[in-house]
Scaffold this active site. Structure first.
Site, PDB file in Angstrom:
ATOM      1  N   CYS A 141       1.857  19.098   0.101  1.00 26.35           N
ATOM      2  CA  CYS A 141       2.271  18.610   1.441  1.00 26.35           C
ATOM      3  C   CYS A 141       2.859  19.671   2.536  1.00 26.35           C
ATOM      4  O   CYS A 141       3.195  19.416   3.542  1.00 26.35           O
ATOM      5  CB  CYS A 141       3.315  17.351   1.121  1.00 26.35           C
ATOM      6  SG  CYS A 141       2.683  16.218   0.244  1.00 26.35           S
ATOM      7  N   HIS A 179       7.860  15.843   7.186  1.00 27.81           N
ATOM      8  CA  HIS A 179       6.743  15.438   6.456  1.00 27.81           C
ATOM      9  C   HIS A 179       6.832  13.950   6.160  1.00 27.81           C
ATOM     10  O   HIS A 179       7.903  13.529   5.932  1.00 27.81           O
ATOM     11  CB  HIS A 179       6.420  16.237   5.113  1.00 27.81           C
ATOM     12  CG  HIS A 179       5.455  15.602   4.097  1.00 27.81           C
ATOM     13  ND1 HIS A 179       4.089  15.235   4.425  1.00 27.81           N
ATOM     14  CD2 HIS A 179       5.655  15.308   2.897  1.00 27.81           C
ATOM     15  CE1 HIS A 179       3.443  14.617   3.521  1.00 27.81           C
ATOM     16  NE2 HIS A 179       4.487  14.960   2.510  1.00 27.81           N
ATOM     17  N   ASN A 219       1.532   8.882   3.752  1.00 26.58           N
ATOM     18  CA  ASN A 219       1.421  10.182   3.476  1.00 26.58           C
ATOM     19  C   ASN A 219      -0.051  10.648   3.617  1.00 26.58           C
ATOM     20  O   ASN A 219      -0.544  10.414   2.476  1.00 26.58           O
ATOM     21  CB  ASN A 219       2.248   9.958   2.061  1.00 26.58           C
ATOM     22  CG  ASN A 219       2.284  11.616   1.829  1.00 26.58           C
ATOM     23  OD1 ASN A 219       1.872  12.622   2.405  1.00 26.58           O
ATOM     24  ND2 ASN A 219       3.070  11.962   0.750  1.00 26.58           N
TER      25      ASN A 219
HETATM   26  O1  UT7 Z   1       4.502  13.871  -0.619  1.00 21.84           O
HETATM   27  C1  UT7 Z   1       4.572  14.427  -1.641  1.00 21.84           C
HETATM   28  C2  UT7 Z   1       6.052  14.479  -2.263  1.00 21.84           C
HETATM   29  N1  UT7 Z   1       6.091  13.159  -2.682  1.00 21.84           N
HETATM   30  C3  UT7 Z   1       7.279  12.536  -2.549  1.00 21.84           C
HETATM   31  O2  UT7 Z   1       8.169  13.015  -1.452  1.00 21.84           O
HETATM   32  C4  UT7 Z   1       7.545  11.033  -3.118  1.00 21.84           C
HETATM   33  C5  UT7 Z   1       8.772  10.931  -3.524  1.00 21.84           C
HETATM   34  N2  UT7 Z   1       9.098   9.712  -4.472  1.00 21.84           N
HETATM   35  C6  UT7 Z   1       9.182   8.525  -3.552  1.00 21.84           C
HETATM   36  O3  UT7 Z   1       8.996   8.615  -2.494  1.00 21.84           O
HETATM   37  C7  UT7 Z   1       9.701   7.294  -4.580  1.00 21.84           C
HETATM   38  O4  UT7 Z   1      10.292   7.702  -5.879  1.00 21.84           O
HETATM   39  C8  UT7 Z   1       8.619   6.523  -4.702  1.00 21.84           C
HETATM   40  C9  UT7 Z   1       8.347   5.521  -3.445  1.00 21.84           C
HETATM   41  C10 UT7 Z   1       7.211   6.940  -5.518  1.00 21.84           C
HETATM   42  C11 UT7 Z   1       9.356   5.003  -5.618  1.00 21.84           C
HETATM   43  O5  UT7 Z   1      10.521   4.656  -5.106  1.00 21.84           O
HETATM   44  P1  UT7 Z   1      11.708   4.649  -6.111  1.00 21.84           P
HETATM   45  O6  UT7 Z   1      12.635   3.868  -5.332  1.00 21.84           O
HETATM   46  O7  UT7 Z   1      11.924   6.035  -6.574  1.00 21.84           O
HETATM   47  O8  UT7 Z   1      11.255   3.597  -7.229  1.00 21.84           O
HETATM   48  P2  UT7 Z   1      11.223   3.871  -8.853  1.00 21.84           P
HETATM   49  O9  UT7 Z   1      10.279   4.571  -9.328  1.00 21.84           O
HETATM   50  O10 UT7 Z   1      12.788   4.315  -9.071  1.00 21.84           O
HETATM   51  O11 UT7 Z   1      11.279   2.375  -9.147  1.00 21.84           O
HETATM   52  C12 UT7 Z   1      12.151   1.269  -8.967  1.00 21.84           C
HETATM   53  C13 UT7 Z   1      11.762   0.089  -9.441  1.00 21.84           C
HETATM   54  C14 UT7 Z   1      11.265   0.016 -10.934  1.00 21.84           C
HETATM   55  O12 UT7 Z   1      11.344  -1.293 -11.215  1.00 21.84           O
HETATM   56  P3  UT7 Z   1      12.616  -1.206 -12.461  1.00 21.84           P
HETATM   57  O13 UT7 Z   1      12.356  -0.312 -13.608  1.00 21.84           O
HETATM   58  O14 UT7 Z   1      13.919  -1.162 -11.737  1.00 21.84           O
HETATM   59  O15 UT7 Z   1      12.457  -2.840 -12.990  1.00 21.84           O
HETATM   60  C15 UT7 Z   1       9.463  -0.002 -10.710  1.00 21.84           C
HETATM   61  O16 UT7 Z   1       8.851  -0.530 -11.735  1.00 21.84           O
HETATM   62  O17 UT7 Z   1      10.751  -0.476  -8.729  1.00 21.84           O
HETATM   63  C16 UT7 Z   1       9.458  -0.715  -9.301  1.00 21.84           C
HETATM   64  N3  UT7 Z   1       8.400  -0.298  -8.699  1.00 21.84           N
HETATM   65  C17 UT7 Z   1       7.792  -1.203  -7.796  1.00 21.84           C
HETATM   66  N4  UT7 Z   1       7.825  -2.404  -7.384  1.00 21.84           N
HETATM   67  C18 UT7 Z   1       6.994  -3.097  -6.538  1.00 21.84           C
HETATM   68  C19 UT7 Z   1       7.773   1.030  -8.599  1.00 21.84           C
HETATM   69  N5  UT7 Z   1       6.509   0.890  -7.786  1.00 21.84           N
HETATM   70  C20 UT7 Z   1       6.568  -0.337  -7.218  1.00 21.84           C
HETATM   71  C21 UT7 Z   1       5.701  -1.135  -6.154  1.00 21.84           C
HETATM   72  N6  UT7 Z   1       5.864  -2.406  -5.974  1.00 21.84           N
HETATM   73  N7  UT7 Z   1       4.715  -0.485  -5.707  1.00 21.84           N
END
Ligand code: UT7
Length: 331
Positions: free
Chosen positions: A116, A256, A286
């Site tokens: 990125c 970004h 992204n």
């Molecule tokens: O560009 C390259 C570099 N990449 C980045 O900068 C990405 C950085 N990371 C992120 O943007 C975020 O971590 C994500 C968008 C990928 C994920 O968001 P998050 O707030 O960190 O979610 P999480 O992985 O902590 O998951 C929170 C909850 C989980 O459920 P429980 O365990 O709390 O019940 C996940 O299973 O959300 C759930 N979850 C979803 N729910 C609905 C994860 N993905 C989804 C989804 N839809 N697509």
């Protein structure tokens, strides 16, 4: 006379037509529009459809648009640098293929892989070629066809990424505008959180790697998020400090587009209000190396000669960085 700097003198962009909306994703994986919007800011992303089409096919229209805007023939370009993690082939470089398809016959060209942050790495490299006086016209492309490496049954990654390309032309400037400073960083120990497991020399493609879905993006989202928030905000702030720039001096932040919450954290750290931040993540998601030039492309008409612009990125590697430039023309 001012010293010679490298200024952006034209911008091109290209986004494929197909819109993959949150509503459509709801039918593909266990997710919902509300979660995606509130956790990432994405509403839809563009996907390149069509057999045999790769990143070069996204980049070529962007490069040709830039030539048309500047009124130059592709043959006047002396060097083309392509930032991508989704090359058409492992080799040759996608930059070589772009030149061939765009009729750029007199340039040398190569790829840069910094995920990125790729566009910032390529921009800084291209700017050095101009500053040295060796080359007069360098094109820098940021492109990714992320849909080619995304597992559309993995809700943690498929909701974020999209396809797109942006390109800029760099030429010398003696008015004090152009690329003025960059801070680039990398830390390979971060690779464990964001990578593709197979298909490289350490683990070549086999039937087993395909069946194990190891040719897709693997991301530990939360871990990457923590590093990204800190990395992008810290490096942007460091760039301001070392150039004695205050929030009032900065006209635009070009961040970004990985997650709206990372963008907000960076803007807050820099003391910038929302109006100064380019945000199009809701429309394109992204696009990895494509996000920064696509922002410049979309906002081009609003940019004025002398505007102070800070570009900032964080991505796989880890790689991250920030660049300060003064815009060099009025559209
Ligand atoms: O560009 C390259 C570099 N990449 C980045 O900068 C990405 C950085 N990371 C992120 O943007 C975020 O971590 C994500 C968008 C990928 C994920 O968001 P998050 O707030 O960190 O979610 P999480 O992985 O902590 O998951 C929170 C909850 C989980 O459920 P429980 O365990 O709390 O019940 C996940 O299973 O959300 C759930 N979850 C979803 N729910 C609905 C994860 N993905 C989804 C989804 N839809 N697509």
């Amino acid at each position: 006379m001012q010293k010679t700097t490298a200024a952006i003198t034209a911008v091109g962009g290209y986004l494929p037509e197909y819109r993959l909306t949150n509503k459509i994703l709801e039918t593909m994986v266990d997710t919902n529009d509300e979660w995606i919007r509130s956790r990432t800011g994405v509403e839809e992303r563009r996907i390149l459809k069509g057999e045999g089409l790769g990143s070069s096919d996204l980049a070529v229209p962007a490069v040709l648009e830039l030539c048309k805007k500047r009124g130059i023939s592709p043959d006047e370009i002396e060097c083309l640098i392509c930032a991508t993690v989704t090359p058409d082939m492992v080799f040759p470089a996608t930059a070589n293929i772009i030149c061939d398809k765009a009729g750029i016959n007199k340039a040398f060209s190569f790829d840069i892989n910094a995920a990125c942050s790729g566009f910032l790495y390529a921009l800084t490299t291209g700017a050095s070629f101009i500053e040295s006086g060796r080359y007069k016209k360098v094109v820098v492309v940021g492109v990714d066809k992320m849909s080619s490496i995304i597992d559309y049954s993995d809700r943690a990654t498929c909701i974020i990424f999209g396809d797109g390309a942006g390109a800029v032309l760099l030429e010398e400037n003696t008015e004090g505008n152009g690329v003025l400073d960059s801070i680039l960083k990398s830390d390979g120990s971060g690779r464990q959180y964001l990578h593709m497991k197979a298909g490289g020399s350490a683990k070549p493609a086999t039937v087993e790697t395909v069946l194990a879905k190891e040719h897709y993006v693997y991301q530990e989202g939360q871990a990457v998020f923590k590093f990204a928030v800190k990395g992008m905000a810290d490096v942007s702030y460091e760039l301001m400090q070392r150039n004695n720039l205050t929030a009032d001096d900065i006209t635009w932040l070009v961040p970004h587009q990985a997650n709206l919450r990372i963008i907000d954290a960076t803007a807050n750290r820099m003391g910038l209000s929302k109006e100064k931040v380019m945000i199009n993540i809701q429309k394109f998601g992204n696009t990895t190396a494509g996000t920064l030039p696509l922002c410049l492309w979309e906002w081009e008409k609003q940019l004025k000669k002398g505007d102070n612009i800070i570009l900032a990125a964080f991505g796989g590697g880890f790689t991250w960085g920030a660049t300060w430039l003064k815009w060099a023309y009025n559209s």
